[in-house]
Design an enzyme around this catalytic site. Structure first.
Site, PDB file in Angstrom:
ATOM      1  N   ASP A   1     -26.048 -34.661  -7.627  1.00  0.00           N
ATOM      2  CA  ASP A   1     -25.412 -33.707  -8.233  1.00  0.00           C
ATOM      3  C   ASP A   1     -26.540 -33.216  -9.329  1.00  0.00           C
ATOM      4  OD1 ASP A   1     -22.894 -33.685  -7.351  1.00  0.00           O
ATOM      5  OD2 ASP A   1     -22.162 -35.096  -8.671  1.00  0.00           O
TER       6      ASP A   1
ATOM      7  N   ASP B   1     -19.867 -29.248  -3.741  1.00  0.00           N
ATOM      8  CA  ASP B   1     -18.729 -29.329  -4.906  1.00  0.00           C
ATOM      9  C   ASP B   1     -18.426 -27.922  -5.023  1.00  0.00           C
ATOM     10  OD1 ASP B   1     -19.123 -31.778  -4.956  1.00  0.00           O
ATOM     11  OD2 ASP B   1     -20.426 -31.853  -6.934  1.00  0.00           O
TER      12      ASP B   1
END
Length: 171
Positions: free
Chosen positions: A124, A142
């Site tokens: 991330d 995501d």
């Protein structure tokens, strides 16, 4: 028409998967974000965006995170089963919008499964913030999953009956 919607959904899944993995490769190998940890991209008044390195060992928002070696494999297996279910749903999608939403979710899910299998966690790096508050750090996969789910929710909540896409007549 279902076959055409399936192709559209799978094509979008592939595009998202490629964009997700390419962005993660660039973040890790070219930009070397793990060394920099966090880099400001822009600030516009009270809002901004940073690149911030986070290894997400859990699922959404870090839930179900764990450090046991089997944990990443278990989450990857669960995500793969869910992706298979969504592909089956995509084979029956009556509208282009549903097929594309499912394709976005599947592409994102597979991108994160690849990370879990390669690294034991998800890469991330997008850190959006505003008014002193930071959203959870996320990635391209995501974002695709969230947008796909949002489209499915809008379809479910609007209460409009799904109407199959109709083929266009040749002129």
């Amino acid at each position: 028409m279902a076959a055409l919607n399936l192709r559209r959904g799978l094509l979008l899944a592939l595009v998202i998967l490629i964009a997700d993995q390419a962005s993660k490769w660039w973040i890790l190998e070219v930009f070397d974000l793990p060394t920099h940890r966090s880099v400001e991209i822009f600030t516009a008044g009270p809002v901004g965006m940073n690149l911030t390195m986070v290894w997400n060992r859990g699922v959404t928002f870090g839930l179900l995170s764990g450090s046991a070696p089997w944990h990443g494999w278990a989450l990857a297996a669960l995500a793969a089963v869910i992706a298979a279910f969504l592909i089956r749903w995509m084979t029956r999608a009556e509208t282009r919008r549903t097929a594309l939403a499912l394709g976005a979710i599947v592409g994102g899910a597979i991108g994160n499964v690849i990370d879990r299998l390669r690294f034991g966690g998800v890469v991330d790096f997008i850190d959006a913030h505003g008014w002193g508050w930071h959203w959870y750090v996320f990635n391209v996969a995501d974002a695709a999953i969230v947008l796909g789910v949002a489209v499915l929710l809008v379809e479910a909540l609007t209460g409009r009956p799904a109407t199959p896409d109709t083929p266009r007549k040749a002129a």
